[in-house]
Design a protein around this motif. Structure first.
Motif, PDB file in Angstrom:
ATOM      1  N   VAL A  27      30.636  44.160  43.476  1.00  0.00           N
ATOM      2  CA  VAL A  27      31.701  43.446  44.172  1.00  0.00           C
ATOM      3  C   VAL A  27      31.216  43.147  45.580  1.00  0.00           C
ATOM      4  CG1 VAL A  27      34.033  43.589  45.133  1.00  0.00           C
ATOM      5  CG2 VAL A  27      33.567  44.454  42.827  1.00  0.00           C
ATOM      6  N   THR A  28      31.217  41.881  45.936  1.00  0.00           N
ATOM      7  CA  THR A  28      30.809  41.477  47.271  1.00  0.00           C
ATOM      8  C   THR A  28      31.915  40.656  47.906  1.00  0.00           C
ATOM      9  OG1 THR A  28      28.478  41.415  46.612  1.00  0.00           O
ATOM     10  CG2 THR A  28      29.073  40.295  48.653  1.00  0.00           C
ATOM     11  N   VAL A  29      32.381  41.100  49.052  1.00  0.00           N
ATOM     12  CA  VAL A  29      33.434  40.405  49.786  1.00  0.00           C
ATOM     13  C   VAL A  29      32.818  39.901  51.079  1.00  0.00           C
ATOM     14  CG1 VAL A  29      35.749  40.516  50.732  1.00  0.00           C
ATOM     15  CG2 VAL A  29      35.121  41.978  48.793  1.00  0.00           C
ATOM     16  N   SER A  30      32.657  38.610  51.161  1.00  0.00           N
ATOM     17  CA  SER A  30      31.974  38.018  52.313  1.00  0.00           C
ATOM     18  C   SER A  30      32.408  36.578  52.500  1.00  0.00           C
ATOM     19  CB  SER A  30      30.461  38.076  52.116  1.00  0.00           C
ATOM     20  OG  SER A  30      29.775  37.441  53.175  1.00  0.00           O
ATOM     21  N   SER A  31      32.446  36.162  53.751  1.00  0.00           N
ATOM     22  CA  SER A  31      32.741  34.772  54.070  1.00  0.00           C
ATOM     23  C   SER A  31      31.474  33.953  54.205  1.00  0.00           C
ATOM     24  CB  SER A  31      33.553  34.688  55.362  1.00  0.00           C
ATOM     25  OG  SER A  31      32.856  35.283  56.440  1.00  0.00           O
ATOM     26  N   ASP A  53      35.243  46.520  51.290  1.00  0.00           N
ATOM     27  CA  ASP A  53      35.394  46.820  49.872  1.00  0.00           C
ATOM     28  C   ASP A  53      34.122  46.523  49.084  1.00  0.00           C
ATOM     29  OD1 ASP A  53      38.147  47.610  50.022  1.00  0.00           O
ATOM     30  OD2 ASP A  53      38.712  45.489  50.090  1.00  0.00           O
ATOM     31  N   THR A  54      33.146  45.952  49.732  1.00  0.00           N
ATOM     32  CA  THR A  54      31.900  45.599  49.081  1.00  0.00           C
ATOM     33  C   THR A  54      31.170  46.835  48.559  1.00  0.00           C
ATOM     34  OG1 THR A  54      31.568  43.567  50.339  1.00  0.00           O
ATOM     35  CG2 THR A  54      29.599  44.609  49.453  1.00  0.00           C
ATOM     36  N   GLY A  55      30.621  46.732  47.368  1.00  0.00           N
ATOM     37  CA  GLY A  55      29.850  47.814  46.801  1.00  0.00           C
ATOM     38  C   GLY A  55      29.728  47.670  45.301  1.00  0.00           C
ATOM     39  N   VAL A  56      28.981  48.566  44.715  1.00  0.00           N
ATOM     40  CA  VAL A  56      28.918  48.653  43.266  1.00  0.00           C
ATOM     41  C   VAL A  56      30.062  49.532  42.802  1.00  0.00           C
ATOM     42  CG1 VAL A  56      27.559  49.346  41.265  1.00  0.00           C
ATOM     43  CG2 VAL A  56      26.420  48.343  43.253  1.00  0.00           C
TER      44      VAL A  56
END
Length: 133
Positions: free
Chosen positions: A129-133, A91-94
């Motif tokens: 939006v950045t989705v990261s562990s 889902d990460t991206g602008v």
């Protein structure tokens, strides 16, 4: 100053949630609002879209976000929201919102998406939006 402004992006861990806002400087009565995103090195894709209140058009969700994302609006605030739950790294991206002069459909929500095609009246500058562990 853009006629559309996104906010609410940020860095979250997988499984987390964010709520994006798209605030328009105009009434939303006659506009559909779409959410799009663009990942690094990828083309822009449609995520969700809510058809104009005065229309009978559909609400659109990209297949991969169904059940996780919810689009909504507050007409009095000229604002459209995208509630994003169970976020995944992909889902990460602008994330961009756009005001559309047509109802929401596959034809305008699937790639290739040209920001300058006539169906899109306005675009916001985007929120990361950045989705990261």
């Amino acid at each position: 100053q853009s006629q559309l402004v996104e906010s609410g992006g940020g860095l979250v861990q997988p499984g987390g949630s964010l709520r994006l806002s798209c605030v328009a400087s105009f009434a939303l009565d006659y506009y559909s609002i779409g959410w799009f995103r663009q990942a690094p090195g990828e083309e822009r894709e449609g995520v969700s879209c809510i058809s104009a209140k005065t229309s009978t058009g559909p609400t659109y969700y990209k297949e991969s976000v169904k059940g996780r994302f919810t689009i909504s609006r507050d007409m009095d605030k000229n604002t459209v929201y995208l509630q994003m739950n169970s976020l995944k790294p992909e889902d990460t991206g602008v994330y961009y919102c756009a005001a559309l002069r047509v109802t929401c459909g596959d034809g305008i929500m699937t790639p290739p998406i040209s920001p300058y095609r006539y169906e899109y009246d306005y675009w916001g500058p985007g929120t990361q939006v950045t989705v990261s562990s």
